[in-house]
Design a protein around this motif. Structure first.
Motif, PDB file in Angstrom:
ATOM      1  N   ILE A   1       0.863  -1.181   0.000  1.00 28.21           N
ATOM      2  CA  ILE A   1       0.000   0.000   0.000  1.00 28.21           C
ATOM      3  C   ILE A   1       0.897   1.228   0.000  1.00 28.21           C
ATOM      4  O   ILE A   1       1.836   1.310   0.795  1.00 28.21           O
ATOM      5  CB  ILE A   1      -0.918   0.056   1.232  1.00 28.21           C
ATOM      6  CG1 ILE A   1      -1.770  -1.207   1.357  1.00 28.21           C
ATOM      7  CG2 ILE A   1      -1.834   1.288   1.167  1.00 28.21           C
ATOM      8  CD1 ILE A   1      -2.597  -1.255   2.630  1.00 28.21           C
ATOM      9  N   GLY A   2       0.612   2.170  -0.889  1.00 31.58           N
ATOM     10  CA  GLY A   2       1.389   3.401  -0.927  1.00 31.58           C
ATOM     11  C   GLY A   2       0.529   4.567  -1.357  1.00 31.58           C
ATOM     12  O   GLY A   2      -0.559   4.386  -1.904  1.00 31.58           O
TER      13      GLY A   2
ATOM     14  N   TYR B   1      -3.334   0.269  -3.791  1.00 27.02           N
ATOM     15  CA  TYR B   1      -3.127  -1.071  -3.243  1.00 27.02           C
ATOM     16  C   TYR B   1      -2.676  -1.982  -4.382  1.00 27.02           C
ATOM     17  O   TYR B   1      -3.372  -2.105  -5.391  1.00 27.02           O
ATOM     18  CB  TYR B   1      -4.422  -1.615  -2.641  1.00 27.02           C
ATOM     19  CG  TYR B   1      -4.995  -0.769  -1.528  1.00 27.02           C
ATOM     20  CD1 TYR B   1      -4.870  -1.145  -0.205  1.00 27.02           C
ATOM     21  CD2 TYR B   1      -5.674   0.427  -1.811  1.00 27.02           C
ATOM     22  CE1 TYR B   1      -5.392  -0.370   0.818  1.00 27.02           C
ATOM     23  CE2 TYR B   1      -6.192   1.209  -0.798  1.00 27.02           C
ATOM     24  CZ  TYR B   1      -6.052   0.803   0.518  1.00 27.02           C
ATOM     25  OH  TYR B   1      -6.572   1.577   1.523  1.00 27.02           O
ATOM     26  N   ARG B   2      -1.512  -2.613  -4.208  1.00 28.04           N
ATOM     27  CA  ARG B   2      -0.969  -3.512  -5.224  1.00 28.04           C
ATOM     28  C   ARG B   2      -0.844  -4.907  -4.625  1.00 28.04           C
ATOM     29  O   ARG B   2      -0.136  -5.103  -3.630  1.00 28.04           O
ATOM     30  CB  ARG B   2       0.386  -3.014  -5.718  1.00 28.04           C
ATOM     31  CG  ARG B   2       0.360  -1.572  -6.197  1.00 28.04           C
ATOM     32  CD  ARG B   2       1.699  -1.152  -6.746  1.00 28.04           C
ATOM     33  NE  ARG B   2       2.044  -1.910  -7.929  1.00 28.04           N
ATOM     34  CZ  ARG B   2       3.135  -1.663  -8.661  1.00 28.04           C
ATOM     35  NH1 ARG B   2       3.960  -0.704  -8.309  1.00 28.04           N
ATOM     36  NH2 ARG B   2       3.387  -2.389  -9.732  1.00 28.04           N
ATOM     37  N   VAL B   3      -1.526  -5.870  -5.209  1.00 33.43           N
ATOM     38  CA  VAL B   3      -1.553  -7.228  -4.682  1.00 33.43           C
ATOM     39  C   VAL B   3      -1.120  -8.184  -5.781  1.00 33.43           C
ATOM     40  O   VAL B   3      -1.809  -8.329  -6.799  1.00 33.43           O
ATOM     41  CB  VAL B   3      -2.962  -7.606  -4.175  1.00 33.43           C
ATOM     42  CG1 VAL B   3      -2.960  -9.024  -3.613  1.00 33.43           C
ATOM     43  CG2 VAL B   3      -3.442  -6.607  -3.122  1.00 33.43           C
ATOM     44  N   LEU B   4       0.027  -8.820  -5.584  1.00 35.27           N
ATOM     45  CA  LEU B   4       0.512  -9.811  -6.537  1.00 35.27           C
ATOM     46  C   LEU B   4      -0.078 -11.160  -6.147  1.00 35.27           C
ATOM     47  O   LEU B   4       0.138 -11.649  -5.032  1.00 35.27           O
ATOM     48  CB  LEU B   4       2.042  -9.874  -6.504  1.00 35.27           C
ATOM     49  CG  LEU B   4       2.715 -10.634  -7.655  1.00 35.27           C
ATOM     50  CD1 LEU B   4       2.439  -9.950  -8.988  1.00 35.27           C
ATOM     51  CD2 LEU B   4       4.218 -10.735  -7.403  1.00 35.27           C
ATOM     52  N   LEU B   5      -0.837 -11.746  -7.059  1.00 32.79           N
ATOM     53  CA  LEU B   5      -1.573 -12.961  -6.750  1.00 32.79           C
ATOM     54  C   LEU B   5      -0.674 -14.190  -6.831  1.00 32.79           C
ATOM     55  O   LEU B   5       0.216 -14.278  -7.684  1.00 32.79           O
ATOM     56  CB  LEU B   5      -2.761 -13.111  -7.698  1.00 32.79           C
ATOM     57  CG  LEU B   5      -3.749 -11.933  -7.702  1.00 32.79           C
ATOM     58  CD1 LEU B   5      -4.905 -12.224  -8.646  1.00 32.79           C
ATOM     59  CD2 LEU B   5      -4.273 -11.646  -6.300  1.00 32.79           C
ATOM     60  N   ASP B   6      -0.936 -15.130  -5.943  1.00 34.16           N
ATOM     61  CA  ASP B   6      -0.210 -16.399  -5.932  1.00 34.16           C
ATOM     62  C   ASP B   6      -0.937 -17.355  -6.869  1.00 34.16           C
ATOM     63  O   ASP B   6      -1.954 -17.944  -6.521  1.00 34.16           O
ATOM     64  CB  ASP B   6      -0.165 -16.961  -4.512  1.00 34.16           C
ATOM     65  CG  ASP B   6       0.683 -18.217  -4.405  1.00 34.16           C
ATOM     66  OD1 ASP B   6       1.218 -18.647  -5.448  1.00 34.16           O
ATOM     67  OD2 ASP B   6       0.795 -18.771  -3.298  1.00 34.16           O
ATOM     68  N   GLU B   7      -0.403 -17.524  -8.077  1.00 37.64           N
ATOM     69  CA  GLU B   7      -1.090 -18.299  -9.103  1.00 37.64           C
ATOM     70  C   GLU B   7      -0.783 -19.794  -9.019  1.00 37.64           C
ATOM     71  O   GLU B   7      -1.467 -20.604  -9.636  1.00 37.64           O
ATOM     72  CB  GLU B   7      -0.726 -17.769 -10.486  1.00 37.64           C
ATOM     73  CG  GLU B   7      -1.063 -16.289 -10.646  1.00 37.64           C
ATOM     74  CD  GLU B   7      -0.753 -15.767 -12.029  1.00 37.64           C
ATOM     75  OE1 GLU B   7      -1.264 -16.353 -12.995  1.00 37.64           O
ATOM     76  OE2 GLU B   7      -0.001 -14.785 -12.136  1.00 37.64           O
ATOM     77  N   GLY B   8       0.252 -20.169  -8.307  1.00 38.20           N
ATOM     78  CA  GLY B   8       0.578 -21.588  -8.204  1.00 38.20           C
ATOM     79  C   GLY B   8       0.838 -22.183  -9.578  1.00 38.20           C
ATOM     80  O   GLY B   8       1.739 -21.764 -10.298  1.00 38.20           O
ATOM     81  N   ASP B   9       0.039 -23.173  -9.953  1.00 40.86           N
ATOM     82  CA  ASP B   9       0.169 -23.807 -11.276  1.00 40.86           C
ATOM     83  C   ASP B   9      -0.600 -23.054 -12.353  1.00 40.86           C
ATOM     84  O   ASP B   9      -0.772 -23.533 -13.463  1.00 40.86           O
ATOM     85  CB  ASP B   9      -0.329 -25.257 -11.215  1.00 40.86           C
ATOM     86  CG  ASP B   9       0.513 -26.112 -10.282  1.00 40.86           C
ATOM     87  OD1 ASP B   9       1.717 -25.817 -10.175  1.00 40.86           O
ATOM     88  OD2 ASP B   9      -0.035 -27.046  -9.673  1.00 40.86           O
ATOM     89  N   GLY B  10      -1.099 -21.890 -12.021  1.00 39.82           N
ATOM     90  CA  GLY B  10      -1.886 -21.113 -12.977  1.00 39.82           C
ATOM     91  C   GLY B  10      -3.076 -20.518 -12.262  1.00 39.82           C
ATOM     92  O   GLY B  10      -3.580 -21.068 -11.271  1.00 39.82           O
ATOM     93  N   LEU B  11      -3.555 -19.367 -12.733  1.00 38.37           N
ATOM     94  CA  LEU B  11      -4.659 -18.671 -12.091  1.00 38.37           C
ATOM     95  C   LEU B  11      -5.938 -19.455 -12.325  1.00 38.37           C
ATOM     96  O   LEU B  11      -6.472 -19.481 -13.424  1.00 38.37           O
ATOM     97  CB  LEU B  11      -4.784 -17.252 -12.660  1.00 38.37           C
ATOM     98  CG  LEU B  11      -5.596 -16.249 -11.825  1.00 38.37           C
ATOM     99  CD1 LEU B  11      -4.952 -16.063 -10.456  1.00 38.37           C
ATOM    100  CD2 LEU B  11      -5.684 -14.910 -12.542  1.00 38.37           C
TER     101      LEU B  11
END
Length: 393
Positions: A351-352, A364-374
């Motif tokens: 957050i900035g 708000y910047r949220v990098l998603l954890d895609e694992g094997d793909g979203l």
């Protein structure tokens, strides 16, 4: 002889389940507060429907704290009222845990319940499955400098994280840690275009209401001393907040206001307003500027976009900051809740605050954890976050 402290805010609870409770506020007036006022004293009445989790005592306490001091109505504390408030102390909460799905939201929810305001956050995940959370927070109760308050915070975090908690530390830092950055250069056009151009409105994008869903008219004939603003729009979480913060930023005073809902989704507002000089708004350019800003803040109170960052997917949410420096409440809480409900993990978050154009924005910047793909379609993520932020979920 002045009004009693306990009479500033009165909460009358409903006698039957499902019926509204009545909250009355009776206090000295100030810009950004008023709904019915003579310029010195303000009277507000809210008919509200609570939830089983509604903390009525805390709500009353916060409303009382928002009221100006009674002496200000007689001008006794006029000089004090003009002084900028002392900025709250900023603390750094460092939390190291073993990662699990929904952890960030659970921690965020605890901080909200403890009345700790998240000003900035940095979250990162290590290859070993550990999470380092850095929360830059302020304490609404102004007690986080005490050992007791810090221990209470630790106990609540330990309860929600369980055996996943590795380390927790709280220390006071300087306010420069939450300072605003300049320039939108690092932000994608999906976010910045909508911030800088009042005319750009793609109703197919998440985070935007159709232009015809908001109607704003102004009239100077119905009242001899006020401009009447009539608003018809779709209801959403924070609707009154969006209208009031906009009028406050424009230094507009409300002498009388009425708000009602129809069919649970449509809202109608009548606001009798005037400028700080006590006159109507008759200048067409001023009317147009105020109408455009109100329309923008109601059509798109927040910006939501899901963008590609190399091989990764990033969720971005942005909202304007009030001129007073306050950000929109509970945004990070709602973002993390929506992602938790979608069973979508978070790899990192930040957050900035940034100056974009002539306004300050909270991003708000949220990098998603895609694992094997979203696994969840992008459109579904955008819509789910947008609906949660708007209170439609």
């Amino acid at each position: 002889m002045g009004i009693l402290y306990d009479d500033l805010v009165i909460v009358r609870h409903s006698e039957k389940e499902g019926e509204p409770s009545v909250i009355t506020v009776n206090c000295p007036d100030k810009t950004g507060l008023d709904l019915s006022t003579d310029g010195k004293w303000c009277y507000l009445v809210f008919w509200v429907v609570g939830k089983p989790t509604t903390r009525w005592g805390l709500l009353k306490k916060r409303l009382v704290e928002a009221c100006p001091s009674c002496s200000s109505a007689s001008g006794i504390s006029f000089y004090t009222e003009l002084q900028p408030p002392k900025p709250p102390d900023v603390f750094l909460l460092k939390l190291c845990c073993y990662d699990r799905r929904g952890l960030l939201h659970d921690v965020t929810e605890v901080l909200c319940e403890l009345e700790l305001v998240i000003k900035k956050v940095k979250v990162s995940t290590t290859p070993e499955g550990k999470v380092m959370d850095l929360f830059f927070i302020t304490d609404t109760r102004e007690l986080l400098h005490t050992k007791k308050r810090q221990q209470d915070t630790y106990d609540h975090l330990k309860e929600v994280t369980g055996n996943a908690l590795i380390n927790c530390d709280i220390e006071m830092i300087g306010p420069e840690a939450t300072a605003c950055s300049q320039g939108p250069s690092f932000l994608p056009h999906e976010i910045t275009d909508g911030m800088l151009n009042l005319e750009m409105l793609d109703e197919q994008q998440s985070g935007y209401l159709p232009p015809d869903s908001v109607s704003i008219t102004m009239d100077n004939l119905l009242s001899p001393g006020h401009t009447l603003v009539q608003i018809v729009c779709q209801d959403h979480k924070g609707l009154l907040y969006d209208i009031m913060r906009t009028l406050k930023d424009y230094n507009i005073q409300i002498s009388y206001g009425r708000f009602s809902t129809k069919r649970k989704t449509e809202c109608e507002l009548d606001l009798f307003i005037m400028q700080t000089d006590g006159k109507k708004i008759v200048d067409p350019s001023k009317q147009s500027a105020l109408r455009s800003r109100l329309w923008m803040e109601l059509c798109r109170p927040l910006r939501v976009a899901l963008v590609s960052r190399g091989p990764d997917t990033e969720l971005l949410v942005a909202n304007p900051v009030e001129l007073s420096g306050k950000g929109r409440p509970l945004v990070f809480h709602d973002i993390t809740l929506a992602l938790k409900m979608l069973k979508t993990g978070i790899f990192s978050a930040e957050i900035g605050r940034h100056m974009i154009g002539d306004r300050e924005w909270e991003v708000y910047r949220v990098l998603l954890d895609e694992g094997d793909g979203l696994s969840v379609p992008r459109e579904k993520i955008e819509q789910a976050v947008w609906k949660m932020l708007m209170g439609w979920e």
